[in-house]
Design a protein around this motif. Structure first.
Motif, PDB file in Angstrom:
ATOM      1  N   ILE A  74       0.823  -1.219   0.000  1.00 54.49           N
ATOM      2  CA  ILE A  74       0.000   0.000   0.000  1.00 54.49           C
ATOM      3  C   ILE A  74       0.856   1.267   0.000  1.00 54.49           C
ATOM      4  N   GLN A  75       1.938   1.261   0.786  1.00 55.21           N
ATOM      5  CA  GLN A  75       2.724   2.493   0.893  1.00 55.21           C
ATOM      6  C   GLN A  75       3.413   2.881  -0.414  1.00 55.21           C
ATOM      7  N   ALA A  76       3.456   1.942  -1.375  1.00 54.03           N
ATOM      8  CA  ALA A  76       4.072   2.259  -2.675  1.00 54.03           C
ATOM      9  C   ALA A  76       3.016   2.541  -3.746  1.00 54.03           C
ATOM     10  N   ALA A  77       1.764   2.706  -3.321  1.00 53.18           N
ATOM     11  CA  ALA A  77       0.661   2.836  -4.290  1.00 53.18           C
ATOM     12  C   ALA A  77       0.856   3.983  -5.274  1.00 53.18           C
ATOM     13  N   PHE A  78       1.526   5.052  -4.833  1.00 54.11           N
ATOM     14  CA  PHE A  78       1.676   6.209  -5.723  1.00 54.11           C
ATOM     15  C   PHE A  78       2.465   5.862  -6.982  1.00 54.11           C
ATOM     16  N   CYS A  79       3.203   4.766  -6.923  1.00 57.00           N
ATOM     17  CA  CYS A  79       3.963   4.343  -8.107  1.00 57.00           C
ATOM     18  C   CYS A  79       3.027   4.103  -9.299  1.00 57.00           C
ATOM     19  N   LEU A  80       1.815   3.643  -9.024  1.00 55.55           N
ATOM     20  CA  LEU A  80       0.844   3.424 -10.105  1.00 55.55           C
ATOM     21  C   LEU A  80       0.509   4.747 -10.807  1.00 55.55           C
ATOM     22  N   ASN A  81       0.361   5.810 -10.016  1.00 56.61           N
ATOM     23  CA  ASN A  81       0.086   7.138 -10.590  1.00 56.61           C
ATOM     24  C   ASN A  81       1.284   7.623 -11.415  1.00 56.61           C
ATOM     25  N   MET A  82       2.475   7.336 -10.916  1.00 55.07           N
ATOM     26  CA  MET A  82       3.670   7.768 -11.652  1.00 55.07           C
ATOM     27  C   MET A  82       3.766   7.023 -12.982  1.00 55.07           C
ATOM     28  N   CYS A  83       3.479   5.713 -12.954  1.00 58.39           N
ATOM     29  CA  CYS A  83       3.555   4.915 -14.193  1.00 58.39           C
ATOM     30  C   CYS A  83       2.555   5.429 -15.227  1.00 58.39           C
ATOM     31  N   ALA A  84       1.339   5.731 -14.779  1.00 60.84           N
ATOM     32  CA  ALA A  84       0.307   6.211 -15.713  1.00 60.84           C
ATOM     33  C   ALA A  84       0.712   7.562 -16.293  1.00 60.84           C
ATOM     34  N   SER A  85       1.228   8.443 -15.445  1.00 59.81           N
ATOM     35  CA  SER A  85       1.638   9.775 -15.908  1.00 59.81           C
ATOM     36  C   SER A  85       2.768   9.666 -16.922  1.00 59.81           C
ATOM     37  N   LEU A  86       3.728   8.801 -16.621  1.00 57.05           N
ATOM     38  CA  LEU A  86       4.867   8.652 -17.532  1.00 57.05           C
ATOM     39  C   LEU A  86       4.433   8.065 -18.874  1.00 57.05           C
ATOM     40  N   ALA A  87       3.470   7.129 -18.841  1.00 56.91           N
ATOM     41  CA  ALA A  87       2.992   6.530 -20.099  1.00 56.91           C
ATOM     42  C   ALA A  87       2.371   7.609 -20.991  1.00 56.91           C
ATOM     43  N   VAL A  88       1.574   8.480 -20.402  1.00 57.45           N
ATOM     44  CA  VAL A  88       0.953   9.554 -21.196  1.00 57.45           C
ATOM     45  C   VAL A  88       2.031  10.519 -21.693  1.00 57.45           C
ATOM     46  N   GLN A  89       2.971  10.851 -20.820  1.00 59.64           N
ATOM     47  CA  GLN A  89       4.050  11.761 -21.220  1.00 59.64           C
ATOM     48  C   GLN A  89       4.823  11.176 -22.401  1.00 59.64           C
ATOM     49  N   ASN A  90       5.070   9.874 -22.370  1.00 59.03           N
ATOM     50  CA  ASN A  90       5.806   9.214 -23.465  1.00 59.03           C
ATOM     51  C   ASN A  90       5.050   9.294 -24.782  1.00 59.03           C
ATOM     52  N   VAL A  91       3.741   9.024 -24.728  1.00 54.11           N
ATOM     53  CA  VAL A  91       2.920   9.069 -25.954  1.00 54.11           C
ATOM     54  C   VAL A  91       2.998  10.466 -26.572  1.00 54.11           C
ATOM     55  N   LEU A  92       2.894  11.471 -25.715  1.00 56.21           N
ATOM     56  CA  LEU A  92       2.902  12.851 -26.215  1.00 56.21           C
ATOM     57  C   LEU A  92       4.291  13.217 -26.740  1.00 56.21           C
ATOM     58  N   GLN A  93       5.301  12.782 -26.035  1.00 59.01           N
ATOM     59  CA  GLN A  93       6.671  13.063 -26.481  1.00 59.01           C
ATOM     60  C   GLN A  93       6.934  12.478 -27.864  1.00 59.01           C
ATOM     61  N   ASP A  94       6.440  11.264 -28.110  1.00 65.03           N
ATOM     62  CA  ASP A  94       6.614  10.628 -29.424  1.00 65.03           C
ATOM     63  C   ASP A  94       5.956  11.445 -30.533  1.00 65.03           C
ATOM     64  N   LEU A  95       4.929  12.214 -30.158  1.00 68.06           N
ATOM     65  CA  LEU A  95       4.240  13.049 -31.150  1.00 68.06           C
ATOM     66  C   LEU A  95       4.890  14.431 -31.266  1.00 68.06           C
ATOM     67  N   GLY A  96       5.933  14.645 -30.500  1.00 70.12           N
ATOM     68  CA  GLY A  96       6.628  15.929 -30.538  1.00 70.12           C
ATOM     69  C   GLY A  96       5.996  16.972 -29.622  1.00 70.12           C
TER      70      GLY A  96
END
Ligand code: BTN
Length: 245
Positions: free
Chosen positions: A74-96
């Motif tokens: 439970i104490q590491a739950a925020f990692c899920l939010n970080m993973c989701a944020s990074l995935a979106v950031q990556n998609v956008l980065q690929d689009l420039g």
């Protein structure tokens, strides 16, 4: 496409109340394959963070929820939010598109919101048994009347974008980051998250229940609270306790 953790299971629906709620209900009927993703053409009761609503024009944007069964305390739950944020950031980065992550998991482009994320976890004992990662990414909507400072991929690039292609790319990156999480690469995930964090190491005005104050975001606590240097010393904030001005 081959995934490390996800199975190929995408459900497309014309209309649901909330993709997060619908996927949760489905998961209660029977255990869904890891990485099952539900995409809705239209959401009638999209949910935002802090009990807000999430409204988008039908068929123009990505509204999806993906289920994942992590091996996570439970104490590491925020990692899920970080993973989701990074995935979106990556998609956008690929689009420039250069996107930043506004803690905890809003995605901004030049200060305008392009994506909201709602992670809803089910806890069992001391662990996160199941996580539903809801992502609302603005894709082809270009008019945001009444919405404060929003943008979309199409508004940034000036062209129409295939929503399903973006969803596929998003799943690939989500799978990548969640695999890293499962390999316990927490520090590396946090470093990547901080690299894209909005207003990191900058002095800005914020507001708490006592009024406005100046602070400098310097990082996160172990559990993902926002760590800020202020005149009153180092302070930690939960999402409901601080407002960006
Ligand atoms: C926020 O910024 O407040 C979070 C918004 C999250 C919206 C997405 S759209 C898909 C998923 N289903 C929901 O009901 N909400 C999330």
């Amino acid at each position: 496409m081959s995934y490390k953790r996800f199975e190929q299971n995408v459900i497309y629906l014309d209309q649901v109340d909330s993709t997060n709620d619908y996927l949760l209900a489905l998961s209660k009927e029977s255990k869904l394959p890891n990485g099952t993703s539900l995409v809705a053409h239209h959401q009638s009761k999209g949910k935002g963070q802090r009990l807000a609503t999430w409204t988008t024009q039908a068929g123009k944007n990505l509204t999806c929820s993906t289920i994942f069964y992590p091996t996570l305390q439970i104490q590491a739950a925020f990692c899920l939010n970080m993973c989701a944020s990074l995935a979106v950031q990556n998609v956008l980065q690929d689009l420039g598109i250069r996107a930043q992550i506004k803690w905890p998991n809003d995605i901004l482009v030049d200060g305008k919101k392009i994506c909201g994320i709602l992670v809803e976890n089910s806890v069992q004992g001391k662990s996160i048994a199941q996580s539903i990662i809801g992502i609302g990414l603005n894709i082809n909507q270009t008019d945001f009347e009444g919405t404060f400072k929003a943008t979309s991929i199409s508004a940034e690039l000036g062209e129409k974008i295939d929503v399903n292609e973006i969803h596929q790319q998003l799943l690939a990156y989500l799978d990548f980051w969640l695999d890293w999480m499962e390999q316990k690469n927490f520090r590396m995930i946090e470093q990547r998250y901080l690299k894209h964090l909005y207003q990191l190491n900058e002095k800005h005005e914020y507001q708490d229940q006592n009024g406005r104050f100046e602070g400098e975001i310097v990082g996160l606590s172990e559990s993902g609270l926002l760590k800020m240097k202020t005149d009153a010393g180092m302070r930690l904030f939960d999402i409901k306790d601080v407002k960006y001005l």
